[in-house]
Design a protein around this motif. Structure first.
Motif, PDB file in Angstrom:
ATOM      1  N   GLU A 271       0.820  -1.217   0.000  1.00  0.00           N
ATOM      2  CA  GLU A 271       0.000   0.000   0.000  1.00  0.00           C
ATOM      3  C   GLU A 271       0.856   1.270   0.000  1.00  0.00           C
ATOM      4  O   GLU A 271       0.557   2.238  -0.690  1.00  0.00           O
ATOM      5  CB  GLU A 271      -0.885  -0.031   1.247  1.00  0.00           C
TER       6      GLU A 271
ATOM      7  N   LEU B  41       1.853   2.595  -3.412  1.00  0.00           N
ATOM      8  CA  LEU B  41       0.816   2.835  -4.425  1.00  0.00           C
ATOM      9  C   LEU B  41       0.887   4.221  -5.050  1.00  0.00           C
ATOM     10  O   LEU B  41       0.905   4.383  -6.262  1.00  0.00           O
ATOM     11  CB  LEU B  41      -0.569   2.674  -3.782  1.00  0.00           C
ATOM     12  N   LYS B  42       0.877   5.246  -4.187  1.00  0.00           N
ATOM     13  CA  LYS B  42       0.755   6.620  -4.685  1.00  0.00           C
ATOM     14  C   LYS B  42       1.884   6.969  -5.656  1.00  0.00           C
ATOM     15  O   LYS B  42       1.640   7.407  -6.777  1.00  0.00           O
ATOM     16  CB  LYS B  42       0.761   7.606  -3.511  1.00  0.00           C
TER      17      LYS B  42
ATOM     18  N   ILE C 169       1.857   4.672  -8.963  1.00  0.00           N
ATOM     19  CA  ILE C 169       0.779   4.973  -9.920  1.00  0.00           C
ATOM     20  C   ILE C 169       0.951   6.369 -10.527  1.00  0.00           C
ATOM     21  O   ILE C 169       0.821   6.554 -11.736  1.00  0.00           O
ATOM     22  CB  ILE C 169      -0.619   4.842  -9.261  1.00  0.00           C
TER      23      ILE C 169
ATOM     24  N   LYS D 112       1.458   7.153 -14.538  1.00  0.00           N
ATOM     25  CA  LYS D 112       0.565   8.030 -15.302  1.00  0.00           C
ATOM     26  C   LYS D 112       1.365   9.139 -15.979  1.00  0.00           C
ATOM     27  O   LYS D 112       1.130   9.476 -17.144  1.00  0.00           O
ATOM     28  CB  LYS D 112      -0.504   8.618 -14.371  1.00  0.00           C
TER      29      LYS D 112
ATOM     30  N   VAL E 126      -2.812   2.135 -15.736  1.00  0.00           N
ATOM     31  CA  VAL E 126      -3.135   1.036 -14.817  1.00  0.00           C
ATOM     32  C   VAL E 126      -4.515   0.549 -15.222  1.00  0.00           C
ATOM     33  O   VAL E 126      -5.504   1.263 -15.080  1.00  0.00           O
ATOM     34  CB  VAL E 126      -3.123   1.523 -13.352  1.00  0.00           C
TER      35      VAL E 126
ATOM     36  N   VAL F  96      -6.855  -3.265 -11.005  1.00  0.00           N
ATOM     37  CA  VAL F  96      -6.284  -3.288  -9.646  1.00  0.00           C
ATOM     38  C   VAL F  96      -7.009  -4.356  -8.853  1.00  0.00           C
ATOM     39  O   VAL F  96      -8.230  -4.413  -8.837  1.00  0.00           O
ATOM     40  CB  VAL F  96      -6.488  -1.919  -8.934  1.00  0.00           C
TER      41      VAL F  96
ATOM     42  N   CYS G  13     -11.541   0.197  -7.030  1.00  0.00           N
ATOM     43  CA  CYS G  13     -10.316  -0.590  -6.846  1.00  0.00           C
ATOM     44  C   CYS G  13      -9.728  -0.409  -5.439  1.00  0.00           C
ATOM     45  O   CYS G  13      -8.894  -1.200  -5.011  1.00  0.00           O
ATOM     46  CB  CYS G  13      -9.281  -0.222  -7.904  1.00  0.00           C
ATOM     47  N   GLY G  14     -10.097   0.664  -4.774  1.00  0.00           N
ATOM     48  CA  GLY G  14      -9.633   0.872  -3.394  1.00  0.00           C
ATOM     49  C   GLY G  14      -8.341   1.672  -3.271  1.00  0.00           C
ATOM     50  O   GLY G  14      -7.875   1.930  -2.164  1.00  0.00           O
ATOM     51  N   VAL G  15      -7.753   2.068  -4.421  1.00  0.00           N
ATOM     52  CA  VAL G  15      -6.481   2.786  -4.356  1.00  0.00           C
ATOM     53  C   VAL G  15      -6.637   4.134  -3.639  1.00  0.00           C
ATOM     54  O   VAL G  15      -5.852   4.487  -2.762  1.00  0.00           O
ATOM     55  CB  VAL G  15      -5.888   2.983  -5.776  1.00  0.00           C
TER      56      VAL G  15
ATOM     57  N   ALA H 246      -6.822   3.685  -0.044  1.00  0.00           N
ATOM     58  CA  ALA H 246      -5.550   3.200   0.524  1.00  0.00           C
ATOM     59  C   ALA H 246      -4.525   4.323   0.637  1.00  0.00           C
ATOM     60  O   ALA H 246      -3.760   4.371   1.600  1.00  0.00           O
ATOM     61  CB  ALA H 246      -4.997   2.068  -0.344  1.00  0.00           C
ATOM     62  N   VAL H 247      -4.500   5.236  -0.338  1.00  0.00           N
ATOM     63  CA  VAL H 247      -3.458   6.275  -0.308  1.00  0.00           C
ATOM     64  C   VAL H 247      -3.855   7.491   0.530  1.00  0.00           C
ATOM     65  O   VAL H 247      -2.997   8.295   0.897  1.00  0.00           O
ATOM     66  CB  VAL H 247      -3.064   6.776  -1.722  1.00  0.00           C
TER      67      VAL H 247
ATOM     68  N   LYS I  73      -7.668   9.040   5.775  1.00  0.00           N
ATOM     69  CA  LYS I  73      -8.822   8.125   5.667  1.00  0.00           C
ATOM     70  C   LYS I  73     -10.130   8.914   5.527  1.00  0.00           C
ATOM     71  O   LYS I  73     -11.117   8.659   6.232  1.00  0.00           O
ATOM     72  CB  LYS I  73      -8.883   7.166   6.874  1.00  0.00           C
TER      73      LYS I  73
ATOM     74  N   ASP J 270      -3.756  13.436  -3.195  1.00  0.00           N
ATOM     75  CA  ASP J 270      -3.153  12.120  -3.444  1.00  0.00           C
ATOM     76  C   ASP J 270      -4.153  11.164  -4.097  1.00  0.00           C
ATOM     77  O   ASP J 270      -3.778  10.330  -4.931  1.00  0.00           O
ATOM     78  CB  ASP J 270      -2.650  11.499  -2.134  1.00  0.00           C
TER      79      ASP J 270
ATOM     80  N   ILE K 105      -6.418  11.910  -6.181  1.00  0.00           N
ATOM     81  CA  ILE K 105      -6.552  12.260  -7.604  1.00  0.00           C
ATOM     82  C   ILE K 105      -5.325  11.761  -8.380  1.00  0.00           C
ATOM     83  O   ILE K 105      -5.433  11.147  -9.432  1.00  0.00           O
ATOM     84  CB  ILE K 105      -6.693  13.788  -7.762  1.00  0.00           C
ATOM     85  N   THR K 106      -4.148  12.028  -7.806  1.00  0.00           N
ATOM     86  CA  THR K 106      -2.897  11.621  -8.458  1.00  0.00           C
ATOM     87  C   THR K 106      -2.850  10.108  -8.655  1.00  0.00           C
ATOM     88  O   THR K 106      -2.310   9.617  -9.642  1.00  0.00           O
ATOM     89  CB  THR K 106      -1.698  12.027  -7.567  1.00  0.00           C
ATOM     90  N   SER K 107      -3.398   9.361  -7.691  1.00  0.00           N
ATOM     91  CA  SER K 107      -3.257   7.902  -7.717  1.00  0.00           C
ATOM     92  C   SER K 107      -4.373   7.184  -8.460  1.00  0.00           C
ATOM     93  O   SER K 107      -4.216   6.011  -8.800  1.00  0.00           O
ATOM     94  CB  SER K 107      -3.222   7.369  -6.285  1.00  0.00           C
ATOM     95  N   CYS K 108      -5.482   7.850  -8.655  1.00  0.00           N
ATOM     96  CA  CYS K 108      -6.649   7.159  -9.231  1.00  0.00           C
ATOM     97  C   CYS K 108      -6.338   6.626 -10.632  1.00  0.00           C
ATOM     98  O   CYS K 108      -6.020   7.402 -11.542  1.00  0.00           O
ATOM     99  CB  CYS K 108      -7.841   8.112  -9.289  1.00  0.00           C
ATOM    100  N   PRO K 109      -6.405   5.312 -10.835  1.00  0.00           N
ATOM    101  CA  PRO K 109      -6.044   4.764 -12.147  1.00  0.00           C
ATOM    102  C   PRO K 109      -7.043   5.120 -13.242  1.00  0.00           C
ATOM    103  O   PRO K 109      -6.691   5.129 -14.414  1.00  0.00           O
ATOM    104  CB  PRO K 109      -6.043   3.245 -11.913  1.00  0.00           C
TER     105      PRO K 109
END
Lengths: 74, 291
Positions: A39, A42-43, A46, A50, A56, A59, B169-171, B174-175, B179, B202, B204-208
């Motif tokens: 976990e 991840l940040k 990903i 991108k 991606v 997942v 997906c839960g990313v 998770a990031v 929470k 974060d 937004i940056t991580s969302c696949p």
């Protein structure tokens, strides 16, 4: 087309991204790389993917470990 | 020289040193930025009027120490053509600090130096019940420590969830460092709770899939922070502001509140302990119409 699996669960930043980048070098354009990661990674992984034009595409998660399917940019 | 004379000099940024007859001269720096000709002039001034030393202060300021009393006027005159003014001290709005902002820093959300200039133009040196410091951080990484200032601004990204492409997906969950993202009871939507959200983006940056998007890229206002002998952290007031002008209006109105409710020699954080933060927030909302 076969999917290569890369396990970076034992790595920390920046090696996580370095290994993903190296892994993608062995994949043809539009090929897929599966990445197992924790976990915490991840940040950065990903967002870097991108930025570099990869996607991606799937997942999944199992016992706290994420599995990313990465399609290499063309 | 009388105590009154020393006080007058201090107001103009010339502070009496431990060493009798010498002063440390505070210069006017905005957002920690100086042009190279200004730096050359400052170096030259320190060589001519001081002891070839410059002190970089904890709030992005510059001081020239060891200036003899009889050289103060000449130093000021020497620096003026390069656009370097002397600073301020006492019960005034002090140096506005700022990070590099979005033009330089990849993490930057807002143009902090530009906002610092605007605040400085409106407020620098203006009288207030006690010293008043403004600090501007371009993003949630908070290099300028917005909560340590009487008024602080932080660049902020408020996320928005859009359903169509989301695969749950839960990313993003998770990031998220606080929470702040939860799945709805029926499992068909994601809900972002604005209270714990720290505006980092974060998710937004991580969302696949691009399902987490920017709702507002703007400014968050903090009030009542201070350090010194009895430190306390500022708290955020108002919603996320979308425009630079709104952030300016908020700071100006926060200052109006301080002028109306603050007592002489009382830091703003202590004023707010007396009045309560809701009183400030109501005041600012009513006067500005900001959310």
């Amino acid at each position: 087309m076969t999917t290569t699996l890369l396990d970076i669960t034992g790595d920390v930043c920046p090696m996580t991204f370095v290994k993903v980048k190296m892994g993608l070098q062995r994949v043809p354009p539009l090929g897929t790389l599966a990445v197992r990661l924790k976990e915490e990674a991840l940040k950065n992984v990903i967002s870097s993917l991108k930025t570099e034009g990869h996607r991606v595409t799937n997942v999944s998660r199992e016992e706290g470990i994420f599995l990313l399917e990465v399609t290499k940019g063309g | 020289m009388s105590e009154a004379d020393f006080k007058e000099l201090k107001k103009g940024g010339m502070m009496r040193q431990a060493e009798a007859g010498h002063f440390s001269v505070r210069l006017h720096v905005v957002g920690g930025r100086l042009a190279t000709p200004q730096l050359r002039a400052i170096r030259e001034a320190a060589d001519r009027f001081g002891r070839r030393e410059i002190h970089l202060t904890s709030r992005q300021g510059v001081e020239i120490p060891h200036v003899p009393q009889d050289a103060l006027a000449a130093l000021k005159e020497f620096l003026a053509p390069s656009g370097v003014g002397v600073g301020v001290c006492g019960p005034t709005v002090r140096t506005v600090t700022a990070c590099q902002g979005c033009r330089v820093c990849p993490s930057g959300v807002i143009d902090s130096p530009e906002l610092a200039k605007a605040v400085d133009r409106e407020l620098y040196g203006k009288p207030v019940p006690h010293k008043f410091k403004v600090g501007i951080s371009g993003c949630v990484n908070n290099c300028m420590k917005a909560e340590e200032n009487d008024a602080g601004i932080k660049g902020w990204i408020e996320p928005r969830w859009e359903a169509p492409a989301c695969t749950f997906c839960g990313v993003c969950q998770a990031v998220c460092p606080t929470k702040a993202i939860a799945t709805s009871e029926d499992g068909r939507a994601l809900i972002v709770d604005p209270t714990p959200c720290i505006g980092c983006g974060d998710c937004i940056t991580s969302c696949p899939t691009g399902s987490m998007r920017e709702k507002i890229r703007g400014y968050r206002v903090f009030a009542g922070g201070k350090f010194g002998r009895r430190p306390s952290l500022g708290r955020r007031i108002l919603g996320v502001l979308e425009k630079k002008e709104e952030a300016m209006a908020a700071i100006l109105t926060v200052l109006d509140f301080f002028r109306e409710h603050g007592k002489p020699r009382e830091r703003f954080g202590d004023t707010l302990q007396r009045t309560g933060f809701p009183a400030l927030e109501t005041f600012v909302k009513e006067r500005t119409g900001l959310p």
